[in-house]
Write a protein that holds these residues in place. Structure first.
Motif, PDB file in Angstrom:
ATOM      1  N   TYR A 129      73.092  31.230  70.758  1.00 47.94           N
ATOM      2  CA  TYR A 129      74.203  30.296  70.918  1.00 47.94           C
ATOM      3  C   TYR A 129      75.357  30.670  69.986  1.00 47.94           C
ATOM      4  O   TYR A 129      76.533  30.612  70.374  1.00 47.94           O
ATOM      5  CB  TYR A 129      73.720  28.874  70.639  1.00 47.94           C
ATOM      6  N   ALA A 130      75.024  31.044  68.754  1.00 47.95           N
ATOM      7  CA  ALA A 130      76.059  31.466  67.805  1.00 47.95           C
ATOM      8  C   ALA A 130      76.804  32.689  68.323  1.00 47.95           C
ATOM      9  O   ALA A 130      78.045  32.728  68.314  1.00 47.95           O
ATOM     10  CB  ALA A 130      75.418  31.759  66.448  1.00 47.95           C
ATOM     11  N   ASN A 131      76.062  33.678  68.754  1.00 47.71           N
ATOM     12  CA  ASN A 131      76.682  34.916  69.235  1.00 47.71           C
ATOM     13  C   ASN A 131      77.547  34.680  70.468  1.00 47.71           C
ATOM     14  O   ASN A 131      78.632  35.272  70.599  1.00 47.71           O
ATOM     15  CB  ASN A 131      75.607  35.960  69.548  1.00 47.71           C
ATOM     16  N   GLU A 132      77.079  33.830  71.382  1.00 49.44           N
ATOM     17  CA  GLU A 132      77.850  33.550  72.595  1.00 49.44           C
ATOM     18  C   GLU A 132      79.156  32.821  72.285  1.00 49.44           C
ATOM     19  O   GLU A 132      80.088  32.863  73.082  1.00 49.44           O
ATOM     20  CB  GLU A 132      77.008  32.734  73.583  1.00 49.44           C
ATOM     21  N   ASN A 133      79.199  32.145  71.134  1.00 50.84           N
ATOM     22  CA  ASN A 133      80.414  31.443  70.717  1.00 50.84           C
ATOM     23  C   ASN A 133      81.242  32.264  69.726  1.00 50.84           C
ATOM     24  O   ASN A 133      82.198  31.756  69.146  1.00 50.84           O
ATOM     25  CB  ASN A 133      80.057  30.087  70.107  1.00 50.84           C
ATOM     26  N   GLY A 134      80.845  33.524  69.505  1.00 47.51           N
ATOM     27  CA  GLY A 134      81.635  34.414  68.678  1.00 47.51           C
ATOM     28  C   GLY A 134      81.332  34.372  67.193  1.00 47.51           C
ATOM     29  O   GLY A 134      82.161  34.796  66.376  1.00 47.51           O
ATOM     30  N   TYR A 135      80.147  33.871  66.818  1.00 44.55           N
ATOM     31  CA  TYR A 135      79.772  33.769  65.415  1.00 44.55           C
ATOM     32  C   TYR A 135      78.667  34.771  65.065  1.00 44.55           C
ATOM     33  O   TYR A 135      77.921  35.225  65.936  1.00 44.55           O
ATOM     34  CB  TYR A 135      79.289  32.355  65.085  1.00 44.55           C
ATOM     35  N   ASP A 136      78.577  35.075  63.768  1.00 45.22           N
ATOM     36  CA  ASP A 136      77.570  36.028  63.301  1.00 45.22           C
ATOM     37  C   ASP A 136      76.189  35.400  63.165  1.00 45.22           C
ATOM     38  O   ASP A 136      75.172  36.080  63.281  1.00 45.22           O
ATOM     39  CB  ASP A 136      77.977  36.601  61.935  1.00 45.22           C
ATOM     40  N   GLY A 137      76.141  34.101  62.880  1.00 45.79           N
ATOM     41  CA  GLY A 137      74.863  33.428  62.663  1.00 45.79           C
ATOM     42  C   GLY A 137      75.039  31.932  62.762  1.00 45.79           C
ATOM     43  O   GLY A 137      76.068  31.442  63.237  1.00 45.79           O
ATOM     44  N   TYR A 138      74.067  31.196  62.281  1.00 52.55           N
ATOM     45  CA  TYR A 138      74.079  29.742  62.461  1.00 52.55           C
ATOM     46  C   TYR A 138      73.638  29.007  61.207  1.00 52.55           C
ATOM     47  O   TYR A 138      72.982  29.568  60.325  1.00 52.55           O
ATOM     48  CB  TYR A 138      73.163  29.347  63.621  1.00 52.55           C
ATOM     49  N   ILE A 139      74.024  27.738  61.149  1.00 48.88           N
ATOM     50  CA  ILE A 139      73.534  26.803  60.141  1.00 48.88           C
ATOM     51  C   ILE A 139      72.799  25.700  60.897  1.00 48.88           C
ATOM     52  O   ILE A 139      73.384  25.035  61.756  1.00 48.88           O
ATOM     53  CB  ILE A 139      74.684  26.207  59.315  1.00 48.88           C
ATOM     54  N   CYS A 140      71.532  25.520  60.612  1.00 46.89           N
ATOM     55  CA  CYS A 140      70.725  24.525  61.315  1.00 46.89           C
ATOM     56  C   CYS A 140      70.807  23.194  60.578  1.00 46.89           C
ATOM     57  O   CYS A 140      70.466  23.109  59.393  1.00 46.89           O
ATOM     58  CB  CYS A 140      69.275  24.991  61.413  1.00 46.89           C
ATOM     59  N   LYS A 141      71.240  22.148  61.291  1.00 51.55           N
ATOM     60  CA  LYS A 141      71.420  20.820  60.700  1.00 51.55           C
ATOM     61  C   LYS A 141      70.372  19.825  61.211  1.00 51.55           C
ATOM     62  O   LYS A 141      70.565  18.613  61.115  1.00 51.55           O
ATOM     63  CB  LYS A 141      72.825  20.296  61.024  1.00 51.55           C
ATOM     64  N   ASP A 142      69.276  20.337  61.729  1.00 54.43           N
ATOM     65  CA  ASP A 142      68.244  19.459  62.293  1.00 54.43           C
ATOM     66  C   ASP A 142      67.621  18.548  61.237  1.00 54.43           C
ATOM     67  O   ASP A 142      67.642  18.858  60.038  1.00 54.43           O
ATOM     68  CB  ASP A 142      67.129  20.292  62.934  1.00 54.43           C
ATOM     69  N   ASN A 143      67.041  17.455  61.696  1.00 53.43           N
ATOM     70  CA  ASN A 143      66.347  16.509  60.812  1.00 53.43           C
ATOM     71  C   ASN A 143      65.023  17.080  60.303  1.00 53.43           C
ATOM     72  O   ASN A 143      64.374  17.887  60.976  1.00 53.43           O
ATOM     73  CB  ASN A 143      66.012  15.213  61.571  1.00 53.43           C
ATOM     74  N   PHE A 144      64.633  16.620  59.127  1.00 47.74           N
ATOM     75  CA  PHE A 144      63.287  16.824  58.570  1.00 47.74           C
ATOM     76  C   PHE A 144      62.926  18.299  58.341  1.00 47.74           C
ATOM     77  O   PHE A 144      61.753  18.667  58.370  1.00 47.74           O
ATOM     78  CB  PHE A 144      62.210  16.199  59.478  1.00 47.74           C
ATOM     79  N   LEU A 145      63.907  19.161  58.106  1.00 51.24           N
ATOM     80  CA  LEU A 145      63.600  20.580  57.933  1.00 51.24           C
ATOM     81  C   LEU A 145      62.734  20.843  56.703  1.00 51.24           C
ATOM     82  O   LEU A 145      62.035  21.854  56.646  1.00 51.24           O
ATOM     83  CB  LEU A 145      64.889  21.400  57.851  1.00 51.24           C
ATOM     84  N   TYR A 146      62.773  19.928  55.720  1.00 50.23           N
ATOM     85  CA  TYR A 146      61.920  20.108  54.544  1.00 50.23           C
ATOM     86  C   TYR A 146      60.437  20.104  54.927  1.00 50.23           C
ATOM     87  O   TYR A 146      59.595  20.658  54.221  1.00 50.23           O
ATOM     88  CB  TYR A 146      62.188  19.004  53.513  1.00 50.23           C
ATOM     89  N   GLU A 147      60.104  19.477  56.051  1.00 53.52           N
ATOM     90  CA  GLU A 147      58.717  19.463  56.505  1.00 53.52           C
ATOM     91  C   GLU A 147      58.250  20.860  56.904  1.00 53.52           C
ATOM     92  O   GLU A 147      57.061  21.164  56.865  1.00 53.52           O
ATOM     93  CB  GLU A 147      58.551  18.523  57.708  1.00 53.52           C
ATOM     94  N   PHE A 148      59.193  21.708  57.299  1.00 56.94           N
ATOM     95  CA  PHE A 148      58.846  23.010  57.854  1.00 56.94           C
ATOM     96  C   PHE A 148      59.416  24.179  57.054  1.00 56.94           C
ATOM     97  O   PHE A 148      59.265  25.338  57.443  1.00 56.94           O
ATOM     98  CB  PHE A 148      59.377  23.095  59.293  1.00 56.94           C
ATOM     99  N   ALA A 149      60.075  23.876  55.937  1.00 55.37           N
ATOM    100  CA  ALA A 149      60.845  24.894  55.217  1.00 55.37           C
ATOM    101  C   ALA A 149      59.989  26.058  54.723  1.00 55.37           C
ATOM    102  O   ALA A 149      60.414  27.213  54.774  1.00 55.37           O
ATOM    103  CB  ALA A 149      61.593  24.259  54.045  1.00 55.37           C
ATOM    104  N   VAL A 150      58.804  25.767  54.231  1.00 52.46           N
ATOM    105  CA  VAL A 150      57.945  26.842  53.715  1.00 52.46           C
ATOM    106  C   VAL A 150      57.561  27.788  54.841  1.00 52.46           C
ATOM    107  O   VAL A 150      57.575  29.018  54.678  1.00 52.46           O
ATOM    108  CB  VAL A 150      56.686  26.254  53.040  1.00 52.46           C
ATOM    109  N   ASP A 151      57.241  27.249  56.008  1.00 53.24           N
ATOM    110  CA  ASP A 151      56.890  28.079  57.163  1.00 53.24           C
ATOM    111  C   ASP A 151      58.108  28.842  57.673  1.00 53.24           C
ATOM    112  O   ASP A 151      58.017  30.011  58.061  1.00 53.24           O
ATOM    113  CB  ASP A 151      56.308  27.201  58.273  1.00 53.24           C
ATOM    114  N   ILE A 152      59.274  28.183  57.667  1.00 55.63           N
ATOM    115  CA  ILE A 152      60.506  28.867  58.069  1.00 55.63           C
ATOM    116  C   ILE A 152      60.772  30.046  57.135  1.00 55.63           C
ATOM    117  O   ILE A 152      61.106  31.153  57.572  1.00 55.63           O
ATOM    118  CB  ILE A 152      61.708  27.906  58.044  1.00 55.63           C
ATOM    119  N   ALA A 153      60.613  29.817  55.835  1.00 61.83           N
ATOM    120  CA  ALA A 153      60.868  30.862  54.838  1.00 61.83           C
ATOM    121  C   ALA A 153      59.954  32.065  55.047  1.00 61.83           C
ATOM    122  O   ALA A 153      60.377  33.214  54.895  1.00 61.83           O
ATOM    123  CB  ALA A 153      60.690  30.300  53.434  1.00 61.83           C
ATOM    124  N   ALA A 154      58.712  31.793  55.416  1.00 66.70           N
ATOM    125  CA  ALA A 154      57.752  32.878  55.643  1.00 66.70           C
ATOM    126  C   ALA A 154      58.037  33.618  56.948  1.00 66.70           C
ATOM    127  O   ALA A 154      57.893  34.848  57.023  1.00 66.70           O
ATOM    128  CB  ALA A 154      56.334  32.322  55.664  1.00 66.70           C
TER     129      ALA A 154
END
Length: 308
Positions: free
Chosen positions: A84-109
């Motif tokens: 979605y970022a690339n199709e809109n002309g951006y290099d990457g994205y910032i995810c603003k979803d709820n409760f990301l702290y619940e999954f942050a360790v898994d995301i980091a890995a």
């Protein structure tokens, strides 16, 4: 996203909140038919929204794009956000979803290049803001308990990530008091280019209260409103429930009442919230986009949070 053009922060689809714990129930995602159903629901989270992503993706092409690659909710989220970022002309994205702290360790890995921002706010102003929302149905104590729970989780996780320089802490109060300095800190941390032109604007199919201030300037005087707009009892209730996290984050207490909260205090607070709920009309519920999304979320619902 309006202050830089390197990254896009699209309307939150809340991928992981709704799909992370749903994975096992789709079957083996290495099987194309199972993964296609998973991708179909992921796309629906983006399009059944009051501010939908303007996309025309099919589950089949998503399956094909991830052929031979890791298939799970995090990798799927990453692919869809990047695309979605690339199709809109951006290099990457910032995810603003709820409760990301619940999954942050898994995301980091799973995503070694990922970076995290822990943005926190004074619980008294947070609770006040929640209580002022049209259709707010929870009690002061319930919102305070939610803030306490979320900060307890976020503090623990962000401390782990901070050791490897993968998490930036910033308070809401610092951000609104010196927006330029705060934005520079954030962009230095994630490698953003503030001089780049912003090319993206959220499309609002229908307006809802929660996003009513997004088009305006930063509310620079939007702190410590609790001192004039909250009752002494509610301030004491919030401070009592949130004391440990408030102290850790550097917030001073305001109430002179040091008596601990009792079950009777909570019962009274919950009772008046129930009375308010009976007589309060949530105008958002009448919006077609909200109704469509609620139907989807009921299908995906799994209770995985101990605070609900």
């Amino acid at each position: 996203t309006e202050s830089q053009g390197s990254y896009i922060g699209p309307s939150p689809a809340h991928f992981l909140k709704n799909l992370y714990f749903q994975e096992p129930y789709y079957g083996n995602l290495e099987n194309d038919s199972c993964f296609e159903k998973f991708a179909e629901d992921a796309i629906a989270l983006c399009t059944r929204h009051f501010s939908p992503w303007l996309i025309d993706w099919s589950p089949e092409e998503v399956v094909q794009a991830l052929d031979g690659k890791e298939r799970n909710s995090i990798s799927l989220m990453h692919y869809m956000m990047n695309r979605y970022a690339n199709e809109n002309g951006y290099d990457g994205y910032i995810c603003k979803d709820n409760f990301l702290y619940e999954f942050a360790v898994d995301i980091a890995a799973t995503l070694p290049e990922s970076r995290f921002i822990y943005l926190y706010r004074d619980p008294r102003d947070y609770v006040l803001s929640q209580m002022k929302r049209p259709g707010a149905i929870q009690s002061c104590a319930r919102y305070a308990r939610l803030w306490s729970y979320e900060q307890a989780r976020a503090i623990a996780v962000s401390n782990k990530l901070k050791r490897n320089d993968r998490c930036l802490w910033i308070s809401y109060e610092d951000f609104i008091s010196d927006e330029d300095a705060s934005l520079n800190r954030i962009l230095d941390f994630i490698g953003g280019d503030r001089s780049a032109e912003s090319k993206y604007q959220d499309y609002h199919r229908e307006n809802v209260h929660e996003w009513s201030n997004l088009a305006g300037e930063t509310l620079r005087n939007n702190s410590e409103k609790f001192k004039s707009e909250m009752s002494e009892r509610d301030i004491w209730l919030v401070e009592s429930i949130c004391a440990k996290q408030m102290e850790y984050l550097g917030y001073e207490t305001f109430s002179k009442n040091t008596r601990p909260v009792r079950k009777l205090d909570l019962a009274i607070d919950y009772f008046w919230a129930y009375v308010k709920r009976v007589f309060t009309k949530n105008t958002n519920l009448n919006k077609t986009s909200v109704q469509e999304r609620e139907k989807l979320l009921r299908k995906l619902y799994i209770n995985y949070r101990s605070d609900v």
